[in-house]
Design a protein around this motif. Structure first.
Motif, PDB file in Angstrom:
ATOM      1  N   ILE A   1      31.584  57.928  65.649  1.00  0.00           N
ATOM      2  CA  ILE A   1      30.215  57.642  65.209  1.00  0.00           C
ATOM      3  C   ILE A   1      30.206  57.227  63.742  1.00  0.00           C
ATOM      4  N   GLU A   2      30.908  57.996  62.913  1.00  0.00           N
ATOM      5  CA  GLU A   2      30.910  57.720  61.478  1.00  0.00           C
ATOM      6  C   GLU A   2      31.542  56.371  61.158  1.00  0.00           C
TER       7      GLU A   2
ATOM      8  N   GLY B   1      30.096  53.586  64.641  1.00  0.00           N
ATOM      9  CA  GLY B   1      28.753  53.572  65.211  1.00  0.00           C
ATOM     10  C   GLY B   1      28.736  53.625  66.717  1.00  0.00           C
TER      11      GLY B   1
ATOM     12  N   ILE C   1      22.199  56.843  67.849  1.00  0.00           N
ATOM     13  CA  ILE C   1      23.502  56.801  67.188  1.00  0.00           C
ATOM     14  C   ILE C   1      23.341  56.507  65.699  1.00  0.00           C
ATOM     15  N   ALA C   2      22.408  55.634  65.348  1.00  0.00           N
ATOM     16  CA  ALA C   2      22.181  55.330  63.928  1.00  0.00           C
ATOM     17  C   ALA C   2      21.702  56.569  63.179  1.00  0.00           C
TER      18      ALA C   2
ATOM     19  N   ARG D   1      24.665  58.918  62.821  1.00  0.00           N
ATOM     20  CA  ARG D   1      25.608  58.403  61.819  1.00  0.00           C
ATOM     21  C   ARG D   1      25.118  58.674  60.402  1.00  0.00           C
TER      22      ARG D   1
ATOM     23  N   SER E   1      29.893  48.830  64.539  1.00  0.00           N
ATOM     24  CA  SER E   1      29.754  48.257  63.199  1.00  0.00           C
ATOM     25  C   SER E   1      30.582  49.087  62.227  1.00  0.00           C
TER      26      SER E   1
ATOM     27  N   ASP F   1      31.865  51.020  58.847  1.00  0.00           N
ATOM     28  CA  ASP F   1      31.113  51.867  57.916  1.00  0.00           C
ATOM     29  C   ASP F   1      31.185  51.374  56.478  1.00  0.00           C
TER      30      ASP F   1
END
Length: 250
Positions: A77-78, A81, A94-95, A98, A156, A158
């Motif tokens: 996730i970090e 994403g 999820i956003a 994160r 995406s 990080d």
């Protein structure tokens, strides 16, 4: 006499995206060049296991590798994403997860805040790597396999620990490394060679489950007068030795 640093427990997740009539793609990130460990290298999402990962694993009454499973998803996730096993797994959820994780929240607290749950069974154990003889940091890393979740947002990068994110086949990334256009360290190369054997996610799972997980600790060995870095030959890896002068270690 020198001693190895104390190993740091860690977890990594290999996320598959199957394609009809073509080899599966894998999600990889490029470590920022300034990072102490594997700076500039292409890796799978992952990182160290935190106290919060242990806390959530205990709350969920998970088995011994529970903290590693939590860490693998949290790091995914970090860094990318993507939240394997997280429900709901839509872009908004999820956003939010994160953002909270980047702000220092534990995985358990973040899930509670957004009303989400976590299914650790979507992760399939693949391997465990414990390289020794490193001067700075040693990671004791559990690797897991999983599918790209249905309906998940597009990954995406990080842009903090990592500078680039790509979907790639195992063979393509090996080709990029051989051409000098990408950097991969020894464990990543061996895992990519193994992953290149599989035509889809299900085939990878079958082979993974056929091998008991035990720590792979590479060692140096002379072969025909040439020093090689070796791994065991019974863990499913098609290449088990590489000349020491070509090895990239973290």
């Amino acid at each position: 006499m020198t001693t190895d640093p104390v190993p740091i427990p860690a977890a990594t997740v290999v996320i598959f995206r199957d394609r009809a009539g073509a080899p599966p793609e894998l999600l990889m990130v490029e470590r920022s060049a300034a990072m102490v460990f594997a700076g500039g290298a292409m890796v799978f999402p992952g990182g160290r296991i935190d106290p919060g990962d242990h806390a959530l694993a205990a709350e969920l009454e998970l088995d011994d590798d529970g903290p590693a499973r939590v860490a693998a998803v949290r790091e995914s996730i970090e860094e990318a994403g993507v939240g394997p096993g997280v429900t709901p797994g839509d872009a908004t959820t999820i956003a939010r997860l994160r953002a909270m994780l980047h702000d220092g929240a534990t995985m358990g607290a973040a899930l509670d805040a957004v009303g989400a749950s976590f299914d650790p069974d979507v992760l399939v154990p693949f391997s465990r790597w414990l390289p020794l003889g490193m001067r700075a940091r040693i990671f004791d890393t559990l690797f897991y396999l999983t599918r790209m979740p249905e309906g998940a947002p597009e990954p995406s990068v990080d842009a903090t620990e990592n500078s680039r994110l790509v979907w790639t086949t195992a063979a393509a990334m090996l080709g990029e490394a051989d051409a000098g256009r990408a950097t991969i360290i020894f464990p990543t190369r061996r895992n990519l060679e193994r992953l290149a054997l599989f035509g889809d996610y299900d085939a990878a799972v079958v082979q993974a489950r056929a091998h008991a997980i035990r720590a792979i600790t590479p060692w140096f060995e002379e072969r025909d007068g040439v020093r090689h870095l070796r791994i065991p030959d019974d863990q499913g890896y098609p290449v088990t030795a590489e000349p020491a002068d070509t090895v990239r270690r973290a």
